[in-house]
Structures are given as C-alpha cells and as structure tokens.
Scaffold this active site. Structure first.
Site, mmCIF file in Angstrom:
data_model
loop_
_atom_site.group_PDB
_atom_site.id
_atom_site.type_symbol
_atom_site.label_atom_id
_atom_site.label_comp_id
_atom_site.label_asym_id
_atom_site.label_seq_id
_atom_site.Cartn_x
_atom_site.Cartn_y
_atom_site.Cartn_z
ATOM 1 N N LEU A 1 -32.868 2.180 19.134
ATOM 2 C CA LEU A 1 -34.387 2.114 19.300
ATOM 3 C C LEU A 1 -34.790 0.989 19.196
ATOM 4 O O LEU A 1 -34.515 -0.110 18.339
ATOM 5 C CB LEU A 1 -34.986 3.061 18.330
ATOM 6 N N ASP A 2 -35.900 0.498 19.953
ATOM 7 C CA ASP A 2 -36.199 -1.123 19.675
ATOM 8 C C ASP A 2 -37.089 -1.355 18.765
ATOM 9 O O ASP A 2 -37.431 -0.427 17.881
ATOM 10 C CB ASP A 2 -37.033 -1.537 21.056
ATOM 11 N N ILE A 3 -37.142 -2.366 18.242
ATOM 12 C CA ILE A 3 -38.043 -2.854 17.018
ATOM 13 C C ILE A 3 -39.264 -2.126 16.973
ATOM 14 O O ILE A 3 -39.837 -2.027 15.656
ATOM 15 C CB ILE A 3 -38.065 -4.422 16.878
ATOM 16 N N ASN A 4 -40.072 -1.877 17.928
ATOM 17 C CA ASN A 4 -41.540 -1.373 18.085
ATOM 18 C C ASN A 4 -41.626 0.094 18.202
ATOM 19 O O ASN A 4 -42.446 0.995 18.341
ATOM 20 C CB ASN A 4 -42.261 -2.042 19.193
ATOM 21 N N THR A 5 -40.043 0.870 18.209
ATOM 22 C CA THR A 5 -39.823 2.370 18.261
ATOM 23 C C THR A 5 -39.567 2.828 17.151
ATOM 24 O O THR A 5 -38.609 2.386 16.519
ATOM 25 C CB THR A 5 -39.062 2.517 19.356
#
Length: 311
Positions: free
Chosen positions: A126-130
């Site tokens: 999951l990316d840093i903003n998810t």
C-alpha cells in the site's frame, strides 16, 4: 451495482509426497527465509549449499538433503506439517511498506512481533498515503501465491473522491481503461454515500499494480482524497482494529486463504505457535467510511481479537 461473480475455486491441491523433489528456492521461501526472488538471488550469489556443494538456480532437492544458507542449517520438510502464520495489520497513512527506508520514514514492519526464524513478508503493498488492511505471512510461498494475478484474489477499497461518478464514467471503469502500464478495470463499483462534493465508493479489483485504484479514478477525472483497503480475498479489515495494530488470523482462516491461493495444505495441519500475549493496539481508533449493505457478512470474520496487556 452488483459485484461481478467471483472465480470458481480450483480443486484442492495435494501436498507433496516424501519422495518428490522440490525446487530449492520454493522450499527456502516456504520456510520463511524470504520471497522466491530473494532466494533465487541468494542461490545465484553462492550463499546456499546442498549436501556441502554450492547450489545452482533451478536445483531440486529431496527429503534428506542437507540445506544451508550462509552456513546455517535450514530445517525443512518435504511434507510440511505446520500452517503458516498470517497477520492482519491496519496500516495508517505515513508508513511505508519496506524493511529499510533510505529516508528513515516509519515502516509497517516496526510494529510486528519477532519471529524465531525467517521473516515477515508483506502480501502486496500500500502506498504511503493509503491506509487499511495489509496481510503479512512467514511463508514466502504463500505470499507469492496470494499476490499472483492467476488466482484472482479480490482487493476491495473504500474510496473518497471529488465529485460523483456519471453513468458513463462508471461504465468506463467497469469495462476497462488503458493506463500507462496496460489496461485496467474494476470488477465492481458500489455507491458508498457522502454529502457535498466528496463521494464515497466501494470498488473491487483483481490485481495490485502500483497506485492502480487512484490512477483509474484520475483517468475519468476524479481525484482521490482518501483510500482505504477494506478486504483482501476473504479477509476483511477487522472492525475496531486500531491503526498501527495487528491481529493474528485463526488457523481456519489461514487454511481458507491457502486453498483460495492454490497452496497445498499439510496432511495434518498444526497451528503455529503464538506469542502468549499479543501487543496492544496503537494509535487512534479507525474512522470508517459509510458502508453499503454487506449481505450479512461481518467484518473481520475468523480473526482473533487482540487481548490487552496488563498495566
């Protein structure tokens, strides 16, 4: 809109027999020493020996072969008897899914329990903003199968976007859109509520390419302001699990995951040893987006709730 039908599960795979030969890199991944790719690289670098001889990429081994990694004996069985361990972690925004970050940002691995041997492997990223559900396992083979597109395990997301989707935009998302790395589409798009400019949607997708959900919405002109993974396969984000906390899945749920991913079950599966007292949850309690009707399916079924540590 109703969700697309899920693929029919394949026949239950059989566990390898004692006389079978097995691929060396898959055995090393199965015991939790790393992913298949990690183990192939270790073999290529000469870090692995079989019966005292340097191993080679593609080598197969049989029961009784002595395997060592960096000079240390690898304990393995041709017919595994232990179920893998699987954790469900509520990833908060701001954490990265990597063991070592050059920018020294917080990583998801800092909150996980220690293993006696092997290491935890994240099932996808999951990316840093998810935020939302992130699975970990101590079996590299299971992690590889859970991520492989061939098995079509659905990922479900709650998505908050700016502006409501038109019928034409919804249809494009379902039929498929050409992205930079190839065509992509949602299996289903359901309304999730919301007032004013912000609207919530529940979407399902069968693969996990980089920022795929965000890019699909952006392709039809809607910026994503919040993204939460709420389900991976049959495992849902447990209701009430705090951000930065994890729980260990019940062995029955682990067996279901293995079957869905085409992984052979041990003939007589033994539950893995667990820590006597799981760690406390950390961080604020999760705020949940509006949830559509789930046809009676509860969140986090089969997951074991964490106990509080005294003090």
């Amino acid at each position: 809109m109703a969700a697309a039908p899920r693929p029919t599960p394949a026949a239950r795979p059989t566990a390898p027999q004692a006389g079978d030969t097995l691929k060396l890199h898959k055995v090393l991944a199965q015991v939790g020493l790393g992913s298949r790719a990690d183990m192939e690289q270790a073999i290529a670098l000469g870090r692995v020996t079989v019966n005292g001889e340097a191993a080679h990429v593609g080598q197969r081994i049989a029961s009784g072969d002595v395997v060592k990694l960096d000079g240390r004996l690898v304990r393995w069985r041709a017919t595994p008897t232990r179920l893998p361990r699987v954790l469900a972690y509520h990833k908060p925004t701001g954490e990265v899914v990597t063991l070592d970050d050059p920018d020294n940002r917080p990583t998801v691995f800092r909150s996980l329990p220690r293993l006696r041997s092997g290491k935890w492997m994240a099932v996808g990223r999951l990316d840093i903003n998810t935020e939302g559900l992130l699975l970990f396992t101590d079996s590299g083979e299971l992690a590889n199968r859970l991520m492989h597109p061939r098995f079509g395990l659905e990922r479900e997301y709650a998505v908050r976007v700016l502006g409501a989707l038109s019928q034409d935009e919804r249809q494009r998302l379902l039929e498929g859109i050409e992205l930079d790395d190839g065509p992509a589409q949602f299996r289903s798009v359901e309304d999730g509520g919301g007032d004013g400019a912000n609207r919530w949607y529940r979407v399902t997708i069968a693969e996990g390419r980089n920022r795929e959900v965000r890019r699909l919405f952006e392709a039809v002109g809607h910026a994503v302001s919040r993204l939460i993974r709420v389900r991976y396969g049959a495992v849902e984000l447990p209701r009430g699990l705090r951000r930065g906390a994890y729980i260990e899945l019940d062995p029955r749920v682990v067996a279901q995951l293995m079957e869905a991913a085409g992984a052979p079950l041990p003939a007589r599966p033994v539950a893995p040893r667990r820590r006597a007292v799981p760690p406390r949850g950390a961080g604020p309690r999760p705020s949940r987006p509006p949830a559509p009707e789930r046809n009676g399916r509860g969140a986090g079924q089969g997951a074991r709730a964490p106990r509080r540590r005294a003090g």
